[in-house]
Each structure stands twice: as structure tokens, then as C-alpha cells.
Design a protein around this motif. Structure first.
Motif, PDB file in Angstrom:
ATOM      1  N   ALA A   1      42.161  10.134   7.786  1.00 45.05           N
ATOM      2  CA  ALA A   1      41.054   9.256   8.643  1.00 45.05           C
ATOM      3  C   ALA A   1      40.476  10.450   9.500  1.00 45.05           C
ATOM      4  O   ALA A   1      39.399  10.773   9.911  1.00 45.05           O
ATOM      5  CB  ALA A   1      41.278   8.094   9.402  1.00 45.05           C
ATOM      6  N   SER A   2      41.436  11.249  10.356  1.00 48.51           N
ATOM      7  CA  SER A   2      41.098  12.088  11.101  1.00 48.51           C
ATOM      8  C   SER A   2      40.457  13.353  10.589  1.00 48.51           C
ATOM      9  O   SER A   2      40.170  14.112  11.421  1.00 48.51           O
ATOM     10  CB  SER A   2      42.405  12.604  11.979  1.00 48.51           C
ATOM     11  OG  SER A   2      43.567  12.942  11.163  1.00 48.51           O
ATOM     12  N   ASP A   3      40.390  13.470   9.224  1.00 51.73           N
ATOM     13  CA  ASP A   3      39.857  14.653   8.657  1.00 51.73           C
ATOM     14  C   ASP A   3      38.421  14.646   9.043  1.00 51.73           C
ATOM     15  O   ASP A   3      37.823  15.769   9.294  1.00 51.73           O
ATOM     16  CB  ASP A   3      39.871  14.524   7.205  1.00 51.73           C
ATOM     17  CG  ASP A   3      41.143  14.969   6.615  1.00 51.73           C
ATOM     18  OD1 ASP A   3      41.809  15.632   7.195  1.00 51.73           O
ATOM     19  OD2 ASP A   3      41.408  14.240   5.679  1.00 51.73           O
ATOM     20  N   ILE A   4      37.570  13.544   9.430  1.00 48.64           N
ATOM     21  CA  ILE A   4      36.191  13.488   9.725  1.00 48.64           C
ATOM     22  C   ILE A   4      36.185  13.619  11.218  1.00 48.64           C
ATOM     23  O   ILE A   4      35.175  14.396  11.763  1.00 48.64           O
ATOM     24  CB  ILE A   4      35.667  11.977   9.524  1.00 48.64           C
ATOM     25  CG1 ILE A   4      35.524  11.904   7.973  1.00 48.64           C
ATOM     26  CG2 ILE A   4      34.306  11.756  10.303  1.00 48.64           C
ATOM     27  CD1 ILE A   4      34.629  10.733   7.625  1.00 48.64           C
ATOM     28  N   ASN A   5      37.229  13.421  11.985  1.00 48.27           N
ATOM     29  CA  ASN A   5      36.938  13.826  13.443  1.00 48.27           C
ATOM     30  C   ASN A   5      37.277  15.418  13.557  1.00 48.27           C
ATOM     31  O   ASN A   5      36.565  15.874  14.552  1.00 48.27           O
ATOM     32  CB  ASN A   5      38.426  13.191  14.341  1.00 48.27           C
ATOM     33  CG  ASN A   5      37.997  11.580  14.640  1.00 48.27           C
ATOM     34  OD1 ASN A   5      36.806  11.312  14.753  1.00 48.27           O
ATOM     35  ND2 ASN A   5      39.118  10.866  14.773  1.00 48.27           N
ATOM     36  N   TYR A   6      38.211  15.703  12.955  1.00 45.28           N
ATOM     37  CA  TYR A   6      37.963  17.176  12.990  1.00 45.28           C
ATOM     38  C   TYR A   6      36.935  18.088  12.393  1.00 45.28           C
ATOM     39  O   TYR A   6      36.364  19.058  13.024  1.00 45.28           O
ATOM     40  CB  TYR A   6      39.296  17.684  11.839  1.00 45.28           C
ATOM     41  CG  TYR A   6      39.884  19.109  12.020  1.00 45.28           C
ATOM     42  CD1 TYR A   6      40.350  19.527  13.364  1.00 45.28           C
ATOM     43  CD2 TYR A   6      39.875  19.974  10.901  1.00 45.28           C
ATOM     44  CE1 TYR A   6      40.888  20.860  13.582  1.00 45.28           C
ATOM     45  CE2 TYR A   6      40.413  21.337  11.096  1.00 45.28           C
ATOM     46  CZ  TYR A   6      40.840  21.620  12.334  1.00 45.28           C
ATOM     47  OH  TYR A   6      41.159  23.107  12.591  1.00 45.28           O
ATOM     48  N   SER A   7      36.440  17.580  11.253  1.00 43.32           N
ATOM     49  CA  SER A   7      35.108  18.325  10.941  1.00 43.32           C
ATOM     50  C   SER A   7      33.975  17.866  11.843  1.00 43.32           C
ATOM     51  O   SER A   7      32.931  18.694  11.964  1.00 43.32           O
ATOM     52  CB  SER A   7      34.664  17.700   9.594  1.00 43.32           C
ATOM     53  OG  SER A   7      34.136  16.424   9.613  1.00 43.32           O
ATOM     54  N   ALA A   8      34.086  16.889  12.678  1.00 41.36           N
ATOM     55  CA  ALA A   8      33.048  16.724  13.806  1.00 41.36           C
ATOM     56  C   ALA A   8      33.125  17.568  14.957  1.00 41.36           C
ATOM     57  O   ALA A   8      32.535  17.368  15.951  1.00 41.36           O
ATOM     58  CB  ALA A   8      33.126  15.168  14.050  1.00 41.36           C
ATOM     59  N   GLY A   9      34.451  18.276  15.026  1.00 41.49           N
ATOM     60  CA  GLY A   9      34.554  19.149  16.211  1.00 41.49           C
ATOM     61  C   GLY A   9      35.376  18.312  17.386  1.00 41.49           C
ATOM     62  O   GLY A   9      35.196  18.759  18.675  1.00 41.49           O
ATOM     63  N   ARG A  10      35.680  17.057  17.404  1.00 43.81           N
ATOM     64  CA  ARG A  10      36.269  16.237  18.344  1.00 43.81           C
ATOM     65  C   ARG A  10      37.655  16.578  18.948  1.00 43.81           C
ATOM     66  O   ARG A  10      37.954  16.132  19.931  1.00 43.81           O
ATOM     67  CB  ARG A  10      36.109  14.574  17.757  1.00 43.81           C
ATOM     68  CG  ARG A  10      35.055  14.298  17.598  1.00 43.81           C
ATOM     69  CD  ARG A  10      34.786  12.828  16.935  1.00 43.81           C
ATOM     70  NE  ARG A  10      33.432  12.322  16.704  1.00 43.81           N
ATOM     71  CZ  ARG A  10      32.977  11.600  15.535  1.00 43.81           C
ATOM     72  NH1 ARG A  10      34.031  11.096  14.846  1.00 43.81           N
ATOM     73  NH2 ARG A  10      31.844  11.129  15.369  1.00 43.81           N
TER      74      ARG A  10
ATOM     75  N   LEU B   1      29.038   9.165  17.855  1.00 42.50           N
ATOM     76  CA  LEU B   1      29.970   8.913  18.846  1.00 42.50           C
ATOM     77  C   LEU B   1      31.488   8.945  18.713  1.00 42.50           C
ATOM     78  O   LEU B   1      32.211   9.641  19.406  1.00 42.50           O
ATOM     79  CB  LEU B   1      29.734   7.540  19.865  1.00 42.50           C
ATOM     80  CG  LEU B   1      28.478   7.530  20.548  1.00 42.50           C
ATOM     81  CD1 LEU B   1      28.237   6.268  21.313  1.00 42.50           C
ATOM     82  CD2 LEU B   1      28.150   8.442  21.473  1.00 42.50           C
ATOM     83  N   GLY B   2      31.691   8.594  17.435  1.00 45.11           N
ATOM     84  CA  GLY B   2      33.224   8.514  16.998  1.00 45.11           C
ATOM     85  C   GLY B   2      34.107   7.303  17.520  1.00 45.11           C
ATOM     86  O   GLY B   2      35.279   7.303  17.244  1.00 45.11           O
ATOM     87  N   ILE B   3      33.312   6.448  18.156  1.00 46.26           N
ATOM     88  CA  ILE B   3      34.053   5.270  18.761  1.00 46.26           C
ATOM     89  C   ILE B   3      33.148   3.875  18.464  1.00 46.26           C
ATOM     90  O   ILE B   3      32.058   4.160  18.946  1.00 46.26           O
ATOM     91  CB  ILE B   3      34.413   5.355  20.370  1.00 46.26           C
ATOM     92  CG1 ILE B   3      35.176   6.623  20.427  1.00 46.26           C
ATOM     93  CG2 ILE B   3      34.837   4.210  20.824  1.00 46.26           C
ATOM     94  CD1 ILE B   3      35.127   6.929  22.000  1.00 46.26           C
ATOM     95  N   ALA B   4      33.926   3.207  17.910  1.00 45.24           N
ATOM     96  CA  ALA B   4      33.378   1.655  17.847  1.00 45.24           C
ATOM     97  C   ALA B   4      33.266   0.983  19.043  1.00 45.24           C
ATOM     98  O   ALA B   4      34.527   0.907  19.689  1.00 45.24           O
ATOM     99  CB  ALA B   4      33.922   1.043  16.773  1.00 45.24           C
ATOM    100  N   PRO B   5      32.088   0.375  19.571  1.00 44.30           N
ATOM    101  CA  PRO B   5      32.199  -0.433  20.875  1.00 44.30           C
ATOM    102  C   PRO B   5      32.990  -1.450  20.672  1.00 44.30           C
ATOM    103  O   PRO B   5      33.303  -2.158  19.834  1.00 44.30           O
ATOM    104  CB  PRO B   5      30.746  -0.971  20.936  1.00 44.30           C
ATOM    105  CG  PRO B   5      29.948   0.089  19.914  1.00 44.30           C
ATOM    106  CD  PRO B   5      30.758   0.380  18.882  1.00 44.30           C
ATOM    107  N   VAL B   6      33.656  -1.762  21.884  1.00 46.00           N
ATOM    108  CA  VAL B   6      34.637  -2.899  22.041  1.00 46.00           C
ATOM    109  C   VAL B   6      33.879  -3.806  23.305  1.00 46.00           C
ATOM    110  O   VAL B   6      33.168  -3.308  23.827  1.00 46.00           O
ATOM    111  CB  VAL B   6      36.078  -2.716  22.389  1.00 46.00           C
ATOM    112  CG1 VAL B   6      36.611  -1.619  21.391  1.00 46.00           C
ATOM    113  CG2 VAL B   6      36.129  -1.734  23.881  1.00 46.00           C
ATOM    114  N   ARG B   7      34.430  -5.115  23.151  1.00 47.09           N
ATOM    115  CA  ARG B   7      33.951  -6.122  23.972  1.00 47.09           C
ATOM    116  C   ARG B   7      34.765  -6.644  24.806  1.00 47.09           C
ATOM    117  O   ARG B   7      34.630  -7.837  25.611  1.00 47.09           O
ATOM    118  CB  ARG B   7      32.873  -7.158  23.262  1.00 47.09           C
ATOM    119  CG  ARG B   7      31.867  -6.595  22.383  1.00 47.09           C
ATOM    120  CD  ARG B   7      31.141  -8.025  21.777  1.00 47.09           C
ATOM    121  NE  ARG B   7      32.039  -8.898  21.083  1.00 47.09           N
ATOM    122  CZ  ARG B   7      32.073  -8.670  19.763  1.00 47.09           C
ATOM    123  NH1 ARG B   7      31.626  -7.684  19.031  1.00 47.09           N
ATOM    124  NH2 ARG B   7      33.011  -9.573  19.103  1.00 47.09           N
TER     125      ARG B   7
END
Length: 393
Positions: free
Chosen positions: A92-101, A295-301
Motif C-alpha cells: 500500500a505504501s508504494d503510492i505514498n512513496y510515489s506521492a513523495g510523502r 492529502l493521503g489521509i482519510a478523515p476521521v470523526r
């Protein structure tokens, strides 16, 4: 003969022969005094060029960020191995890496992919103290999405054979093993909730929690995944497409959940927080539901989160594998023994049921990433980069 001696000798010979010998352009030279022992030219037919996946633009949309490049096959340095990748793992982190996060200061281009397994086809002189051409090795580090990767010898793990099952341990297995051991405070009789339980790391969290004597609840998205979870010891699979997770937890576990191994984020995180028992712990290993967003983060409530933790003396603990590398070798050695002896199921999803079929060839990494994010996989998604080669050495 070293490179400087070779050039000096050639120049002396040129002076004797006059214009009959002309020096060509300078290029990196492999020390031919030992190259026949350390580069498997005959057995693996090392080509002059290879393909690899390179992040050319920062984007959470993997296909937009990553491109296939052709480049020379690299030569390993003194303490390095040249690995011919047979299988690479999708995370899953492959996308975070390609996004530069992970490292905002790093700018494209840079190589993609975190984990691979294959054969050693070349190595430097000092690396030969521990490794030999033909050894089966696994590694995690940058640049795994390639036909060949140069890896520091100290960062590789010897494996019994080049089986994709061993690849599942590098990141997915190690994350579950170390996170539960260091942060889980597991004890027999506790109730453990694993989210995305049929995925690459979830499958290991289920098994390690069960081996600790816990009652294990696992979330999944299909009856097929629920069936798989039962085979690896999950006591209560919950198909959230058919059952409401919060309602099931309130009804069947009124005392709450002692430990949550959480990788989804968003609404699932909210439900998990509300379901914690007194002294409950929640380990965040990811939040995949938000990775494909800008944003890379799903909102939480989880309103009044501090109050919810306070009244239950509960806690949230984050886990990022690079911060626990001191535990890595012991974790790998233990899991390799368990896997080899049949004590640990290492489920691999090759994409046989994916659109386009089995993930074979470097280009299929793109399909494999989409397949995982569509939530179709059971176990670890693995791409076969190249077929086996019978070395002549």
C-alpha cells in the motif's frame, strides 16, 4: 590487474606500437582478475540493459507518477550484490512513496519498489565473504521494481529458495511480527481485532495473535476472504459488506477489544476507537483508505478522542517499520523457520483472477497496484518479474 595499472600498461604498449593502438573513451572497468568468479555471465546471461520503474512525477496515482525506463545493468560495488529479481512485492505504501510523502525533500526522478527476491548474479569482493553467485536472497530497499537491483550485502537476507512465500515476510510479515511483539502487549485470552485481515500484513497479524492465545476478529470484504481467514485461525471473520462492523462488535464483544491492529483508517478507525476495552491499545500501521487522495489521509470523526482514551486508560500507538530495524533480523529468522516448517501460512496472490490475468513482467506492477487498491487480493500481492534461470556456474 587494477584499472590504473591496465591504463598505464596500455599506454606503454601504445608507445611501442605507435598509432596501431588507440585508447578508446574511458568507462567503468570490472576487475577482470576476479570477475569470472563474481559475475554470472554464462548462467544468467546478464544483458547490457534492463528495465526499471522510476517515479517521474509526484502523484498518489501510481500510473501517473511512475514510468518504465531502460538503463544499463548496474555493476555492484565492493560490499554490494547484483540481484536478478524474480519476484517483487506490492505494498500500500508504494503510492505514498510515489506521492513523495515519506521524504518531501526528495524530488523525482527516483526508483520505485520496496522489496524483492531473486538470485545473486554479481557481487563485490568483500561481499563474497558471505555470499556467492547463485545464492537466493531477499531484501527490502529502494529500487525493487526493476529487472536487476544492486543491494548492499548487509541489507539482504539469505532465503532457502526463491519462493514468493518468503517475499511476503520482508515487509508484511515483519510489520505484524514486530508491531505485535513490541507494541501489542499480547496475553492469552485477550480479544484482538485485525482490520483488512485477509491482506498482505493482516494475514500475519491474525496468525501471530492466535499463536499468542488470543481470540481474533478480522474484517474483510467478501465471503471468500472470510473463508480464508477461518483457515488461518480467525475466530470471527466479519464481512463488512454484509455486516455492520460497529453493530457486530457492540453485540458480540460488549467488554470491548483489547488490541486493534489497524491499517484502514477513516470510518474503520472511528469504529475501532469506540470499541476499545479498558486498557485497550490500537496500533496504527497505516490508513490505506486515504492513500489515493491528494492529502493521503482519510478523515476521521473521533470527536473528543482524548476523552475516549482517558476514560478507558486506552492508547494509540503508531508503528513504522524503519524505526524498528534493530528487531528486523530476529523477526526474519523466526518467521523463516516458521514458514519452512509449515507453522506459518504465507498466502500469495499472483493475480490469477485479476483482469488481464496473472501478474507477470515488470509492466504488470501497474495492474497489481490497482488490483490491491480495489480490495481484490487475498494475501500478499506479488509480481513475477522474470522466470527461473539455471546457472551454469
Amino acid at each position: 590487474m587494477c584499472a590504473s595499472a591496465l591504463v598505464s600498461s596500455t599506454r606503454r604498449l601504445s608507445a611501442v606500437l605507435g598509432s596501431a593502438l588507440v585508447l578508446g573513451p574511458r568507462r567503468p572497468i570490472i576487475d577482470l582478475s576476479y570477475s569470472s568468479h563474481f559475475m554470472d555471465y554464462g548462467g544468467s546471461a546478464i544483458p547490457p540493459t534492463m528495465r526499471k520503474l522510476v517515479v517521474r512525477a509526484l502523484s498518489p496515482r501510481f500510473g501517473d507518477a511512475v514510468h518504465v525506463d531502460t538503463c544499463p545493468v548496474p555493476t555492484p560495488g565492493d560490499a554490494e550484490l547484483l540481484v536478478r529479481n524474480r519476484f517483487v512485492g506490492i505494498n500500500a505504501s508504494d503510492i505514498n512513496y510515489s506521492a513523495g510523502r515519506y521524504d518531501p525533500s526528495r524530488k523525482p526522478p527516483f526508483d520505485a519498489g520496496f522489496e524483492g527476491i531473486g538470485e545473486v548474479v554479481g557481487l563485490g569482493l568483500s561481499a563474497s565473504a558471505r555470499f556467492a553467485v547463485g545464492d537466493a536472497v531477499a531484501y527490502f530497499g529502494e529500487g525493487a521494481f526493476a529487472e536487476y537491483t544492486v543491494v548492499p550485502a548487509e541489507k539482504t537476507v539469505c532465503v532457502p529458495s526463491v519462493k514468493p512465500e518468503f517475499l511476503t515476510l520482508l515487509l508484511s510479515g515483519a510489520t505484524a511480527y514486530i508491531a505485535l511483539r513490541r507494541l501489542g502487549d499480547l496475553a492469552a485470552g485477550q480479544t484482538v481485532l485485525v482490520t483488512a485481515a485477509a491482506g498482505g500484513t493482516g494475514q500475519f497479524a491474525v496468525q501471530f495473535a492466535k499463536k499468542a492465545g488470543c481470540h481474533v476478529v478480522g474484517t474483510c470484504s467478501s465471503d471468500e476472504k472470510a473463508g480464508f481467514l477461518k483457515t488461518i485461525g480467525c475466530d470471527r471473520p466479519i464481512n463488512y459488506k454484509k455486516e455492520d462492523l460497529g453493530s457486530v462488535l457492540r453485540r458480540e464483544y460488549p467488554a470491548g477489544i483489547d488490541l486493534v491492529y489497524e491499517s484502514v483508517g477513516g470510518d474503520v478507525f472511528d469504529v475501532a476507537i469506540n470499541s476499545l476495552a479498558t486498557h485497550g491499545r490500537l496500533i496504527v500501521i497505516g490508513f490505506i483508505s486515504g492513500y489515493q487522495s491528494d492529502l493521503g489521509i482519510a478523515p476521521v470523526r473521533s470527536a473528543a478522542l482524548s476523552a475516549k482514551l482517558l476514560v478507558k486508560s486506552a492508547s494509540i500507538r503508531g508503528f513504522f517499520l524503519p524505526h524498528f530495524l534493530a528487531d528486523y533480523r530476529e523477526a526474519m529468522e523466526t518467521m523463516l523457520r516458521m514458514c519452512s516448517s509449515g507453522q506459518l501460512v504465507c498466502e500469495v496472490d499472483h493475480g490469477d483472477l485479476a483482469p488481464g490475468g496473472r501478474f507477470v513482467g515488470l509492466e504488470s506492477v501497474f495492474r497489481a497496484v490497482d488490483y490491491m487498491y480495489a480490495g481484490k487480493n487475498i494475501g500478499k500481492v506479488v509480481v513475477e518479474v522474470a522466470p527461473a534461470v539455471n546457472s551454469k556456474l
